[in-house]
Every structure is written in C-alpha cells, then in structure tokens.
Design a protein around this motif. Structure first.
Motif, PDB file in Angstrom:
ATOM      1  N   GLU A  41      40.671   7.826  66.553  1.00 26.34           N
ATOM      2  CA  GLU A  41      41.823   6.921  66.352  1.00 26.34           C
ATOM      3  C   GLU A  41      41.654   5.643  67.164  1.00 26.34           C
ATOM      4  OE1 GLU A  41      45.228   9.130  67.509  1.00 26.34           O
ATOM      5  OE2 GLU A  41      45.235  10.398  65.709  1.00 26.34           O
ATOM      6  N   ALA A  42      41.219   5.792  68.416  1.00 24.30           N
ATOM      7  CA  ALA A  42      41.030   4.615  69.272  1.00 24.30           C
ATOM      8  C   ALA A  42      39.968   3.694  68.694  1.00 24.30           C
ATOM      9  CB  ALA A  42      40.651   5.058  70.683  1.00 24.30           C
ATOM     10  N   LYS A  62      30.320  -1.684  68.370  1.00 25.83           N
ATOM     11  CA  LYS A  62      30.094  -1.355  69.777  1.00 25.83           C
ATOM     12  C   LYS A  62      31.389  -1.414  70.583  1.00 25.83           C
ATOM     13  CE  LYS A  62      27.127  -2.865  73.618  1.00 25.83           C
ATOM     14  NZ  LYS A  62      26.019  -3.790  73.973  1.00 25.83           N
ATOM     15  N   GLU A  63      32.147  -2.459  70.403  1.00 28.46           N
ATOM     16  CA  GLU A  63      33.409  -2.606  71.138  1.00 28.46           C
ATOM     17  C   GLU A  63      34.392  -1.498  70.773  1.00 28.46           C
ATOM     18  OE1 GLU A  63      33.517  -7.508  71.544  1.00 28.46           O
ATOM     19  OE2 GLU A  63      34.264  -6.515  69.722  1.00 28.46           O
ATOM     20  N   ALA A  64      34.379  -1.096  69.521  1.00 27.99           N
ATOM     21  CA  ALA A  64      35.301  -0.052  69.072  1.00 27.99           C
ATOM     22  C   ALA A  64      34.963   1.295  69.709  1.00 27.99           C
ATOM     23  CB  ALA A  64      35.276   0.043  67.551  1.00 27.99           C
ATOM     24  N   ILE A  65      33.675   1.579  69.831  1.00 34.11           N
ATOM     25  CA  ILE A  65      33.279   2.831  70.488  1.00 34.11           C
ATOM     26  C   ILE A  65      33.699   2.817  71.950  1.00 34.11           C
ATOM     27  CG2 ILE A  65      31.300   4.231  71.184  1.00 34.11           C
ATOM     28  CD1 ILE A  65      29.912   3.285  68.568  1.00 34.11           C
ATOM     29  N   TYR A  66      33.568   1.658  72.600  1.00 28.51           N
ATOM     30  CA  TYR A  66      33.997   1.569  74.000  1.00 28.51           C
ATOM     31  C   TYR A  66      35.521   1.652  74.142  1.00 28.51           C
ATOM     32  CZ  TYR A  66      29.355   0.822  75.900  1.00 28.51           C
ATOM     33  OH  TYR A  66      28.053   1.011  76.295  1.00 28.51           O
ATOM     34  N   ALA A  67      36.252   1.327  73.100  1.00 30.57           N
ATOM     35  CA  ALA A  67      37.700   1.542  73.129  1.00 30.57           C
ATOM     36  C   ALA A  67      38.005   3.039  73.186  1.00 30.57           C
ATOM     37  CB  ALA A  67      38.352   0.912  71.901  1.00 30.57           C
ATOM     38  N   ALA A  68      37.231   3.826  72.451  1.00 27.47           N
ATOM     39  CA  ALA A  68      37.377   5.288  72.521  1.00 27.47           C
ATOM     40  C   ALA A  68      36.969   5.796  73.902  1.00 27.47           C
ATOM     41  CB  ALA A  68      36.530   5.933  71.429  1.00 27.47           C
ATOM     42  N   TYR A  69      35.904   5.235  74.444  1.00 28.02           N
ATOM     43  CA  TYR A  69      35.454   5.588  75.806  1.00 28.02           C
ATOM     44  C   TYR A  69      36.606   5.372  76.794  1.00 28.02           C
ATOM     45  CZ  TYR A  69      32.435   5.287  80.015  1.00 28.02           C
ATOM     46  OH  TYR A  69      31.856   5.469  81.254  1.00 28.02           O
TER      47      TYR A  69
END
Length: 620
Positions: free
Chosen positions: A225-226, A238-245
């Motif tokens: 979801e994040a 890449k930025e979206a994956i780090y939002a999940a991180y």
C-alpha cells in the motif's frame, strides 16, 4: 541404489588417494545437476524456488527473483523469518564489480554487558525477545530491489503474500513447531500463529495442512500500500519502494513491532528501528591460484574462508589426494588457525576498536600461520596469531591473547563425544538463495534469524531475530564483539562468490551456523583442485571441525573433534585417530550447499544443490 552409491564413493576415495585426480571419474550424483541458459533460481524450499521462477518468467532479473525467493522462504519459516537478517553479495554486470549488502540488525537500546550479567547470563539468551536484534530482512530486501532490481515491490512480494494467505506446510517445519510448542506457548502472539490446534494432542499444523498467517499478510499488504500510494503521487519505482521501507521502520509497522517486543520483555524501541540502516559495502577479497574469492566484511565469519585459502596456497593439495588423511589433516589445521583469528579479532567495523583485517588477510601473515601446522598431529592449542605487524602496527591485546582459549571447552564422554545440544547449537540452520540471469546479474544470499521457536512481535506476524546470542559479554573472549547498543554482532552468515578471468565463476552458499565456511571451502576446492562438476562438488563427502568456538548457545568448542562421512575407509579413520582426532560419523556431510557455476564455453549455467535437505532449484 544405496549400495551402488556407497561403492561409488569408496572407489572415489581410493581413486583419489592414488591417482590424485577427479578427471574422468564417473560419479552418479543423487540429484541431477540443474541446467539453464537464461536464468537459474536455487534456494532451501521447492516452493520458494518456484517463486523465483515466477518472477523470472515475468521478465524480472536475478535481483528481483532472489528477493521473491527470500520473501517466500521467510514466509515459510524455513529456519528463518521476516524479523531476521539478510546478508548478500551481488555481481553487477554494468560495473563488473561485486557489491556487499549488510542488512544485519543491531543491538537495541539498553543491550549492554551489565544488563545481561545482571540477569545472571554468560551470554545474551538463545530465544525470546531479549535475543532479538532489530529486524534486517525487510530492509535488506527492499534496498536490494530498489537499487538493483527492475520490478515493483508489489510484483516481487506477490508469491509470498499468496503463501501468507495459506500454503500447505511441509512436514519439516510443522514438526519443528510441534517440538518447540512448549516454548512457543510462552509468547501469546506466537501461540496464535503457530498452534492452530491448541489444546489438542498435536497443537501444531499437520504436514500438508493449509497454514494461514493473517497478521503477516496484513503487514505485507501495508508495505505494498505504501509503495502504490507513493507511485500515485508521482514517485518513481525506487522512491516508492523506499516509501514502503519507511513505513516498516518509521511508521505504524515499526510502532506495533516495538510495542509487541516490549510487551513481552524485549528492548527494541521505535527509535532503534528508525535509526537502523542497510549498508551497501565493499566486500573483502583474496585470490586463490588466480581466482578472486569474495566474502562479506569481518562482521561475518566470511573472512575466515579467505584466510584459510591464503594458508592453503602454501601446500600442494592436489598431490595429497581428495579426502586423503594428509588432505583432511592439512585443511583441518589451516581452518583451526583461521577460525581462532575469527574468534578473537572479528566484529562490527563501525565500532571501535578497529579490526586488523588488512593484516589478517595478508599473504605474508598466511605464510607465517602455515608454518605452525604440525604435519603429524592435531594441535589442540591453536590460538589467534598476531596480524598487527603485517599492517605496520603493534598489537594492543597481547595480554588478552596469552590467556585466551581455555574457557568453554565441550566435555565429551566416551559414550557421547558430541552431545545433541552442542551439535544443534553449533549447526543452527538458516537457508541460502542463489540466482543468476543472462544479463549477467548474480546474487548470493545467506539470510537467517527468527527461526522456530520464534517470538512474534505483536500483531505484525513477524518473528524476532535470535542473533543477539552471537555477541560476547567479556572482552577476554573477543574485544571486537562485545555487545553494545547500535552494534552488529559477528555472525556466521556468509554468502560467497568467485570470479575467474574477470567474469563470474561460482556463486555459492550454505546454511548451518559455524559449519558454513568450513564446508564452503571444501566445496570450492572440490571444483578448483579436483575438477568436480558443481553437483558432484555439492554432494561430495565433507568433514567437519568443532575446534572453534560456537557462535551460539554456550559458545563451546570441542578440541580435536572431527566428523567424517560414514563411508570413509577404515585405514583413513585409523590414521586420523593416531594423529589425535576424536572421530564421529554422519551419513551425509555435504551441506546443504547451493551453487551456480558459470559455463562460459557453452554460454550456460550449471546449478548444484546438496543431497542433504530440501534445497533445490529451477533453471531455464
């Protein structure tokens, strides 16, 4: 079939002792080698290898596939879970360099020697919330995917999320849960997940039963979801994956993880989670006969393999013959010297004092260590050396070295030379993940932590790590590995990679605690010195030494103890006994090792996996 294989290995040993070569020797392996032209995916569970294959068939690269396999193995509790740690080597074909991923958690706030000693402990505990370092695997997976993958987190986590919805649990894990159920009942969140038949005679799931993990599924959904919300806001992949991180380590998941940990007596705080970071590092490397061998830094035991290879370069191993008395003795002694250095000098390089790793890995230091090997007897008093002069320094720990090595000796009996608890602690399991693709990406991962019986952190569905036990509390044992908040313990986890002529040659790893590097060395030499195929090298009988301190439990060592394959000829057994070894036997001593060999002549991959456990893979 069994008699045929036994005869085959006896003939192999005799052949090596006389002809000193593996060339042209027909060996019937119990598993066929894997072959692929486009990609290869190997790991500890068949379902998890399938997860990797699913990603490859959708166009993912080896990093994408390895992340999917990692997620699947964690979801299956394959002697690890999502709250554990991830260590990886990645070959980047664009830069033609090997990259190291350090996703090992750290000791939390309040984790000091005084804290644990105040509870009457000689080491941090083996199980429970006080055994936990901060979770590293979620961050490690997301950093690898963001930096080197091509797919979204949603795509890569899809197989693991399907499994969290429910998958048919295999007997090995189901029975492990049943054996550990009394300990599991100490923790209410673990009881909810692991014991669906509470109050019945068998409280764990049955083999083949659909095992459902609702809380874990919700946690994975939150990560996706994040990511998806970030993409909708215009963020790139890449930025979206780090939002999940960030949601995991700084958001609502972190809040519940810390709450659940502390409720059960643990120390991990929200700030501990927010402060932790994955590190992308330079690996360590040595050469063995021109082959570049890569390992992670000295926060793992990996450099001990590099040290051992440096020592062994001073001997003609091939002329000794595969698994001859002289060969086994020489390797055993070389490993003892390298592992003694491991036990005293290795630790987290982010914390003082600075480990003398340059000296430890110097070829000149290895030559001096090689001179200590007695060709006729085991040395029960093998100790750490002094690498400081080999980097132009003076050793500040000479006083500690003089008194080192007399504590925590395993006391065998004639009836039971290696008791069950000692062996279980010494070879604590994990898994490994190997992947490669036609574009040139290669991944070797040795993840671990949060194994059954695991203490689950609140309603996250995530089992906490047990890696705190790898610290020591007294600098007399290892001044570089004394527990401190924010510090990483020195771990056994050690993926491996080798390059030859500037190109990938081998990617290999194995599970089982302190056994890892000693068996990986033997696998490597099987191929380099004795010309075995990768599958032959994975299955070939190895030996095991326990003359180094266990990184788990009571941190004991068994001086002179040697485990041989039960098919070892009688004359070699007698010769080794005369040399001072206390011998035990196992039917299978090969691993489990997982490996990929790069056949540049034919433009293909060879995959190998030991005949020991469920490890295997898929190639295309």
């Amino acid at each position: 079939m069994k008699q045929s294989l036994t005869l085959s290995w006896l003939l192999a040993v005799a052949f090596f002792a006389h002809s000193q070569s593996f060339n042209n020797l027909p060996v019937n392996t119990q598993k066929p080698p894997l072959h692929g032209r486009h990609w290869m995916a190997i790991t500890g569970k068949p379902l998890a290898a399938t997860a990797g294959a699913m990603i490859f068939t959708k166009g993912g690269n080896a990093v994408d596939a390895s992340c999917a396999m990692l997620a699947a193995t964690c979801t299956m509790w394959d002697v690890l879970s999502w709250g554990g740690e991830t260590q990886a080597l990645i070959y980047n074909p664009k830069t033609k360099k090997v990259i190291a991923i350090n996703a090992l958690g750290v000791a939390p706030t309040g984790a000091t020697p005084e804290f644990f000693k105040g509870k009457g402990m000689k080491y941090p505990p083996e199980y429970g919330p006080l055994a936990a370092v901060t979770p590293g695997t979620p961050g490690g997976l997301m950093v690898m995917l963001a930096e080197f993958g091509t797919m979204s987190l949603k795509e890569v986590l899809a197989p693991a999320m399907q499994m969290a919805e429910g998958y048919p649990i295999e007997a090995q894990t189901a029975n492990s849960i049943e054996r550990g159920k009394e300990q599991i009942k100490q923790w209410k969140y673990s009881t909810k997940v692991f014991l669906p038949h509470l109050g019945e005679k068998r409280e764990a799931p049955n083999a083949g039963e659909i095992f459902v993990q609702k809380d874990l599924l919700e946690t994975l959904k939150k990560l996706v979801e994040a990511e998806q919300e970030a993409l909708k806001k215009g963020k790139n992949r890449k930025e979206a994956i780090y939002a999940a991180y960030d949601r995991f380590y700084k958001g609502d998941i972190a809040k519940e993880f810390a709450r659940g940990c502390q409720e059960q007596g643990g120390l991990i705080t929200e700030q501990d989670l927010a402060n932790w970071k994955v590190k992308i590092e330079e690996p360590l490397m040595t050469t063995y006969k021109g082959i570049e061998v890569y390992k992670l830094q000295q926060w793992t035991q990996g450099p001990a393999m590099l040290q051992t290879l440096n020592i062994l370069e001073n001997f003609d191993l091939k002329s000794m013959g595969y698994n001859s008395t002289r060969y086994i003795h020489t390797l055993y002694q070389a490993m003892n010297l390298a592992f003694a250095d491991r036990d005293f000098y290795y630790g987290d390089p982010a914390f003082p004092p600075d480990e003398p790793i340059k000296g430890l890995l110097s070829k000149e230091y290895a030559k001096e260590r090689a001179k200590l090997i007695n060709p006729d007897r085991n040395d029960p008093n093998a100790k750490p050396g002094d690498p400081y002069p080999f980097e132009g320094k003076t050793n500040p720990y000479l006083t500690l070295l003089e008194k080192w090595g007399t504590a925590h000796l395993h006391k065998p009996t004639s009836q039971n030379p290696l008791d069950e608890n000692f062996l279980e602690e010494f070879a604590a399991g994990t898994t490994s993940v190997e992947a490669a693709d036609k574009e040139g990406w290669v991944v070797s991962i040795t993840p671990s932590g949060g194994w059954v019986p695991a203490c689950i952190a609140g309603n996250t569905g995530i089992g906490m790590s047990q890696r705190m036990q790898s610290f020591v509390l007294d600098e007399k044992e290892n001044p570089f590995n004394v527990v401190a908040p924010g510090k990483r313990p020195r771990v056994t986890l050690t993926p491996s990679m080798a390059l030859k002529d500037g190109k990938p040659f081998l990617s290999f790893a194995k599970q089982a605690g302190d056994e890892q590097d000693q068996l990986l060395i033997q696998f490597f030499l099987n191929m380099v010195e004795f010309n075995m195929t990768v599958q032959e090298a994975c299955e070939a009988p190895s030996f095991k030494t326990y003359q180094m301190y266990s990184s788990f439990g009571k941190h004991e060592k068994a001086v002179g103890s040697l485990t041989l394959n039960s098919e070892m000829p009688a004359w070699i057994r007698k010769e080794l006994s005369r040399m001072g070894y206390k011998i035990t036997y196992q039917d299978r001593t090969s691993g489990p090792i997982n490996a990929i060999y790069f056949d540049w002549e034919n433009g293909s991959f060879w995959g190998g996996s030991s005949n020991h456990g469920e490890d295997y893979g898929i190639g295309w």
